[in-house]
Design an enzyme around this catalytic site. Sequence first.
Site, PDB file in Angstrom:
ATOM      1  N   GLY A 197      33.559  35.170  43.849  1.00 30.45           N
ATOM      2  CA  GLY A 197      34.851  34.488  43.028  1.00 30.45           C
ATOM      3  C   GLY A 197      34.893  35.035  41.655  1.00 30.45           C
ATOM      4  O   GLY A 197      33.824  36.624  42.092  1.00 30.45           O
ATOM      5  N   ASP A 256      42.891  30.774  50.700  1.00 30.89           N
ATOM      6  CA  ASP A 256      44.877  31.748  49.754  1.00 30.89           C
ATOM      7  C   ASP A 256      44.252  31.281  48.632  1.00 30.89           C
ATOM      8  O   ASP A 256      45.836  31.835  48.034  1.00 30.89           O
ATOM      9  CB  ASP A 256      45.189  31.133  50.431  1.00 30.89           C
ATOM     10  N   ARG A 310      28.881  32.357  34.178  1.00 30.02           N
ATOM     11  CA  ARG A 310      27.881  31.584  35.059  1.00 30.02           C
ATOM     12  C   ARG A 310      26.885  32.726  35.036  1.00 30.02           C
ATOM     13  O   ARG A 310      26.502  33.544  35.473  1.00 30.02           O
ATOM     14  CB  ARG A 310      29.103  31.069  36.686  1.00 30.02           C
ATOM     15  N   ASP A 355      26.278  29.566  40.996  1.00 34.22           N
ATOM     16  CA  ASP A 355      27.584  30.527  40.488  1.00 34.22           C
ATOM     17  C   ASP A 355      28.213  28.900  40.165  1.00 34.22           C
ATOM     18  O   ASP A 355      29.883  29.043  39.157  1.00 34.22           O
ATOM     19  CB  ASP A 355      28.234  31.558  42.206  1.00 34.22           C
TER      20      ASP A 355
END
EC number: 2.7.7.-
Length: 521
Positions: free
Chosen positions: A109, A143, A201, A270
């Site tokens: 991410g 998405d 993180r 994460d």
Amino acid sequence: MSFSRTEAAPAATLPDLAATLAAPRDGAFLQLGAAFLTRQPAAPLPAPYVVGFSDDAARMLGLDPALRDAPGFAGLFCGNPTRDWPQASLPYASVYSGHQFGVWAGQLGDGRALTIGELEHDGRRYELQLKGAGRTPYSRMGDGRAVLRSSIREYLCSEAMHHLGIPTTRALAVIGSDQPVVREEIETSAVVTRVAESFVRFGHFEHFFANDRPEQLRALADHVIDRFYPACRDADDPYLALLAEATRRTAELVAQWQAVGFCHGVMNTDNMSILGVTIDYGPFGFIDAFDAKHVCNHSDTHGRYAYRMQPRIAHWNCFCLAQALLPLIGLHRDAPSEDARAERAVEDAHAVLGRFAEQFGPALERAMRAKLGLELEREGDAALANQLLEIMDASRADFTLTFRHLARVSKHDARGDAPVRDLFVDRDAFDRWANLYRARLSEEARDDAARAAAMNRANPKYVLRNHLAETAIRRAKEKDFSEVERLAAVLRRPFDEQPEHDAYAALPPDWASTLEVSCSS
């Protein structure tokens, strides 16, 4: 509200707020540069509307809660105006990697979150992040959207955890839209405005370690130390001190989770905050009928993140953080060779990680002692608490109600036992434990009334049970958001009696046992 060196009045209008968010500021994460993030506008969300809003979080940010009613509020907090922001002010997605279910997964991410800026109030700076704001370069196969269901759950749990006194990200608002998204079924889109001092993180450190980028790894560590752990800068080894502080905070955080029966559900690296706060509310759950092996995420088929496993997994995650920091540990010391530095770094990191149990255990014992109404420390207190958990597990006694009703138990006799005793199938087992408990209470100076008052400040009456969230979600899907805000209001006073809301503290209905939550959000 202010930014670094510039004082400014609190944003009174949405244009003021947008300008403040977009203003450059010293020491922000985005100043680390392009290796750490990508700037981009949010994807348009058609016809947005407000689903939930936290006045409390707004005041924390120095915002007037009346802003929620201003035209354009929903648009701003789903990111729509960012399409018109200049390049230098665009939101950004950061890059991180991590371990998922114990397996290295590489880059993960931010796949659907954009940080839109920072606000400062009362001497503290907060990042505002839009979760569900569209695809990013780090989205992999997703998405970039979040669904209404999971967004409401995150909003409610963020507020619930904060008011339980557990370190957490906050949620300012949930913005909905009728835009369809495909998950296990067709759902509608939503965006959560998350708030935290930092969204860094463990996985951010793992990313640069795994990709052999020591300069970026050091820049990230320096950013975290200078912004959030300044005392570490004065330590003999700032990076080892950073590991020690992050490990300590993580141990104490998980102790607080255990004390309220909270299961995170997906403790991947994460999803671990470098600041030791709860982050990423997905398939979480508060335990109803107590089961130490409870797994709240139905995608977790092997029970890796079960309630009883959370301390062990948190410790393992700290090992992953330590591994990522190893290239930095010892850089401030003279060593005869790089091999000698690395060998000493491993030894020092192991010593830090070896203190996890020493930090978690006492933190949990303090919490359990408060839950049992014990002021004095006695050697057998941990065993007494564990014996209670064992008989709760055997009877599947409700976690929250058991501890709440314990306040009614008298140190003198069994007349007040019924409310808690009735939660147990094996009442003889409870009676035996209650006799031990009464004997322990006899060593305390406080009378029953004072102890009960203290216990009710440690044992919540109201937690975010899954069926309560589900009821609010079902109504929200019909465009009735009143239950979302009603439930949020109850959860902001978890320790108060609120007799008008007793139904929210009742045992779950039978249909609640069929509810499942997963990583699909």
